[in-house]
Design a protein around this motif. Structure first.
Motif, PDB file in Angstrom:
ATOM      1  N   ILE A 100       0.769  -1.015  -0.003  1.00  0.00           N
ATOM      2  CA  ILE A 100      -0.016   0.040  -0.036  1.00  0.00           C
ATOM      3  C   ILE A 100       0.824   1.273   0.081  1.00  0.00           C
ATOM      4  O   ILE A 100       0.568   2.054  -0.954  1.00  0.00           O
ATOM      5  CB  ILE A 100      -0.895  -0.093   1.318  1.00  0.00           C
ATOM      6  CG1 ILE A 100      -1.965  -0.977   1.097  1.00  0.00           C
ATOM      7  CG2 ILE A 100      -1.488   1.486   1.498  1.00  0.00           C
ATOM      8  CD1 ILE A 100      -2.795  -1.180   2.230  1.00  0.00           C
ATOM      9  N   ASN A 106       2.831   1.702  -3.434  1.00  0.00           N
ATOM     10  CA  ASN A 106       1.636   2.137  -4.472  1.00  0.00           C
ATOM     11  C   ASN A 106       1.412   3.561  -4.222  1.00  0.00           C
ATOM     12  O   ASN A 106       1.145   4.579  -5.246  1.00  0.00           O
ATOM     13  CB  ASN A 106       0.660   1.232  -4.645  1.00  0.00           C
ATOM     14  CG  ASN A 106       0.846   0.205  -5.203  1.00  0.00           C
ATOM     15  OD1 ASN A 106       1.762  -0.220  -6.029  1.00  0.00           O
ATOM     16  ND2 ASN A 106       0.059  -1.122  -4.801  1.00  0.00           N
ATOM     17  N   GLU A 107       0.956   3.986  -3.015  1.00  0.00           N
ATOM     18  CA  GLU A 107       0.825   5.296  -2.696  1.00  0.00           C
ATOM     19  C   GLU A 107       1.852   6.496  -3.138  1.00  0.00           C
ATOM     20  O   GLU A 107       1.605   7.460  -3.568  1.00  0.00           O
ATOM     21  CB  GLU A 107       0.112   5.647  -1.508  1.00  0.00           C
ATOM     22  CG  GLU A 107      -1.239   4.634  -1.090  1.00  0.00           C
ATOM     23  CD  GLU A 107      -2.439   5.191  -2.182  1.00  0.00           C
ATOM     24  OE1 GLU A 107      -2.472   6.494  -2.334  1.00  0.00           O
ATOM     25  OE2 GLU A 107      -2.954   4.316  -2.550  1.00  0.00           O
ATOM     26  N   LYS A 112       2.096   6.906  -6.789  1.00  0.00           N
ATOM     27  CA  LYS A 112       0.946   7.567  -7.348  1.00  0.00           C
ATOM     28  C   LYS A 112       1.312   8.889  -6.938  1.00  0.00           C
ATOM     29  O   LYS A 112       0.846   9.989  -7.869  1.00  0.00           O
ATOM     30  CB  LYS A 112      -0.428   7.151  -6.777  1.00  0.00           C
ATOM     31  CG  LYS A 112      -0.912   5.860  -7.380  1.00  0.00           C
ATOM     32  CD  LYS A 112      -2.130   5.682  -7.172  1.00  0.00           C
ATOM     33  CE  LYS A 112      -2.712   5.409  -5.565  1.00  0.00           C
ATOM     34  NZ  LYS A 112      -3.946   4.678  -5.446  1.00  0.00           N
ATOM     35  N   PHE A 113       1.689   9.392  -5.662  1.00  0.00           N
ATOM     36  CA  PHE A 113       1.904  10.757  -5.311  1.00  0.00           C
ATOM     37  C   PHE A 113       2.877  11.237  -6.480  1.00  0.00           C
ATOM     38  O   PHE A 113       2.997  12.500  -6.774  1.00  0.00           O
ATOM     39  CB  PHE A 113       2.260  10.740  -4.001  1.00  0.00           C
ATOM     40  CG  PHE A 113       2.670  12.034  -3.431  1.00  0.00           C
ATOM     41  CD1 PHE A 113       1.701  13.224  -3.631  1.00  0.00           C
ATOM     42  CD2 PHE A 113       3.982  12.349  -3.264  1.00  0.00           C
ATOM     43  CE1 PHE A 113       1.965  14.540  -2.963  1.00  0.00           C
ATOM     44  CE2 PHE A 113       4.335  13.842  -3.068  1.00  0.00           C
ATOM     45  CZ  PHE A 113       3.385  14.806  -2.927  1.00  0.00           C
TER      46      PHE A 113
END
Length: 162
Positions: A22, A25-26, A29-30
């Motif tokens: 998690i 991936n975050e 994405k940021f």
């Protein structure tokens, strides 16, 4: 090196817990969102390349302008996962270019404490240490402000070399 199967097993165990997957991936994405926003707000100053994920150590994208391209240089906005900070790196398109500009920038404030050229860059400067990921809008704004300031400062230095 330990038995690779042991490393893979430990890696798989951590992935199954879910937190690392998690978080990674975050974070990616940021960085992708940063790039998208910078294309919108800074495309008059820089062109931006795609996001590269590295090997879970760095997530980054290159950005450049016509001046840097004539010098065969580019910047990288880097999320250093191990140190958990955002940096700007000055990079050369080739190893000889990196070495040339390393020699020219060895005694600058960016490299004064280094005896050797950084592994991947000519110089590195930290934009945000210990980022607060609970307020991504504020963090993005802070990164942008610091990125522009650092990039301008490095560009001004490079212009003095001619």
């Amino acid at each position: 090196m330990k038995n690779l199967n042991k490393y893979v097993s430990a890696y798989q165990d951590q992935l199954k817990k879910g937190d690392i997957l998690i978080a990674y991936n975050e974070l990616v994405k940021f960085v992708m969102k940063l790039r998208t926003e910078f294309i919108k707000t800074l495309s008059d100053q820089y062109s931006f390349a795609g996001v590269l994920h590295g090997y879970m150590d760095y997530t980054y994208f290159y950005y450049s302008n016509d001046f840097l391209k004539t010098k065969k240089l580019k910047f990288g906005l880097v999320l250093n996962h191990l140190e958990m900070r955002f940096d700007v790196w000055l990079l050369g398109n080739t190893k000889p270019i990196q070495e040339k500009y390393w020699k020219l920038s060895k005694n600058t404030k960016w490299n004064k404490d280094k005896d050797e050229m950084p592994e991947y860059a000519i110089l590195e400067t930290t934009l945000v240490e210990n980022p607060d990921f609970n307020d991504l809008d504020k963090l993005a704004e802070r990164i942008e402000v610091q990125m522009i300031k650092s990039s301008d400062e490095i560009l001004n230095y490079i212009r003095t070399l001619n």
